[in-house]
Design an enzyme around this catalytic site. Structure first.
Site, PDB file in Angstrom:
ATOM      1  N   ARG A   1      16.499  11.195  15.858  1.00 15.50           N
ATOM      2  CA  ARG A   1      16.559  12.405  15.034  1.00 15.50           C
ATOM      3  C   ARG A   1      17.659  12.290  13.985  1.00 15.50           C
ATOM      4  NH1 ARG A   1      14.939  17.819  15.507  1.00 15.50           N
ATOM      5  NH2 ARG A   1      16.295  19.287  14.411  1.00 15.50           N
TER       6      ARG A   1
ATOM      7  N   LYS B   1      -0.740  10.839   1.672  1.00 15.49           N
ATOM      8  CA  LYS B   1       0.211  10.284   0.696  1.00 15.49           C
ATOM      9  C   LYS B   1      -0.184  10.640  -0.729  1.00 15.49           C
ATOM     10  CE  LYS B   1      -0.292   6.095   2.210  1.00 15.49           C
ATOM     11  NZ  LYS B   1      -1.143   6.367   3.393  1.00 15.49           N
TER      12      LYS B   1
ATOM     13  N   ASP C   1      -2.080   3.701  -4.316  1.00 15.72           N
ATOM     14  CA  ASP C   1      -2.861   2.824  -3.446  1.00 15.72           C
ATOM     15  C   ASP C   1      -2.314   1.398  -3.414  1.00 15.72           C
ATOM     16  OD1 ASP C   1      -5.001   2.505  -1.581  1.00 15.72           O
ATOM     17  OD2 ASP C   1      -6.012   1.306  -3.092  1.00 15.72           O
TER      18      ASP C   1
ATOM     19  N   HIS D   1       0.848  -1.189   0.000  1.00 16.66           N
ATOM     20  CA  HIS D   1       0.000   0.000   0.000  1.00 16.66           C
ATOM     21  C   HIS D   1       0.884   1.239   0.000  1.00 16.66           C
ATOM     22  CE1 HIS D   1      -3.329   2.669   0.807  1.00 16.66           C
ATOM     23  NE2 HIS D   1      -2.703   3.153   1.868  1.00 16.66           N
TER      24      HIS D   1
END
Length: 318
Positions: A252, A167, A185, A146
């Site tokens: 980070r 997205k 998708d 996906h």
């Protein structure tokens, strides 16, 4: 999972035009298939197609100029024995190439044993290249993921993340910036070699992008032919997460590059936090440019660490 079957008829029809071949014998069983165990055990398409070889009987046997000479330039009893050995091993298909005429005994034995015999004027090497490429794709391990798969700066990039993070909207923004859509998708991924993954769009969703509030968009019709791609090699996964997820689960500045295994192939991965005011399209482009540098052997973070180490050792002023 990957398919483990392909019929001789399907192979013949797939390359009837390209290889201009003729089906000379063995018509009785056009559904004749590769040995399933051989397909499952094959490490690559090279294991399934090759020049005449008695040790590997379960692959497509290519008979070129030298192989025909090996079969016919011998006394009749030796010719009978050599050709019988080919047929006894029951290969899925025998192909005579290099503008060679198949020996009459080979034609007769293939007909009797229902082994498909194709004849083409194309060179044996070209036939092997074409069939290996075809079988590599047909028998490739595959999965569906996906996300939104795009061509960004020439790199195949899969945008993933939780539902509702935008997205598809990000994909639309990137398309408007000149990048190309492969699939939205549902993305079909194929392992076409030991280290390469190829992504394509299911036929049902070809050229389509779904955006909440707008619906389905035909990207090819709206933005033109250059805004879509048929397929791309997957080189980078950009994973979108919420800000709190980023702070909780990810460093980070990760010391080592992130990877995600897809069909047992490691793919570089970048994680981007979604937050108000962030320009995600610019961040994705930056991640892609940074990945291109990494693929060329340039790691900015490691260069920074090296500078920091030198500074700590007192060789340079901080």
């Amino acid at each position: 999972m990957k398919p483990t079957v392909i019929s001789a008829e399907a192979l013949f029809e797939a390359h009837r035009t390209a290889l201009r071949w003729e089906w000379l014998a063995g018509h009785a069983h056009p559904e004749r298939r590769f040995d399933e165990v051989a397909v499952r055990d094959a490490q690559s398409a090279a294991d399934l197609v090759g020049y005449l070889n008695y040790i590997h009987p379960y692959r497509v046997q290519i008979v070129g100029r030298r192989e025909v000479r090996y079969l016919v330039d011998v006394p009749p009893e030796d010719q009978e024995r050599r050709i019988s050995r080919i047929v006894t091993l029951e290969p899925p298909v025998v192909i005579v190439a290099d503008q060679q005429t198949p020996p009459d005994r080979l034609v007769a034995m293939c007909e009797r044993a229902d082994i498909p015999l194709f004849v083409t004027e194309e060179s044996a090497g070209h036939v092997i290249d074409v069939l290996r490429a075809h079988l590599s794709q047909h028998f490739a391990d595959r999965t569906t993921r996906h996300g939104v798969f795009m061509d960004i700066l020439g790199l195949g990039v899969l945008l993933t993340g939780e539902s509702g993070l935008g997205k598809s909207e990000l994909g639309l923004e990137l398309i408007s910036r000149g990048h190309g859509l492969v699939a939205d998708d549902a993305v079909d991924l194929y392992r076409v070699s030991q280290t390469a993954l190829e992504g394509r769009c299911p036929d049902l969703l070809l050229n389509l992008l779904e955006v909440r509030g707008i619906g389905l968009l035909d990207i090819k019709a709206i933005f033109g032919e250059t805004a879509v791609r048929r397929k791309m090699r997957l080189k980078l996964i950009v994973h979108l997460v919420r800000k709190e997820t980023m702070e909780r689960d990810f460093e980070r500045l990760p010391y080592e590059p992130l990877y995600e295994d897809v069909l047992d192939v490691p793919v570089l991965k970048a994680v981007i936090a979604v937050d108000a005011g962030r320009n995600l399209a610019v961040l994705v482009e930056a991640a892609v440019r940074n990945t291109i540098l990494k693929l060329r052997g340039i790691d900015t973070y490691q260069e920074f660490i090296a500078r920091h180490r030198i500074a700590m050792e007192g060789d340079e002023p901080i």
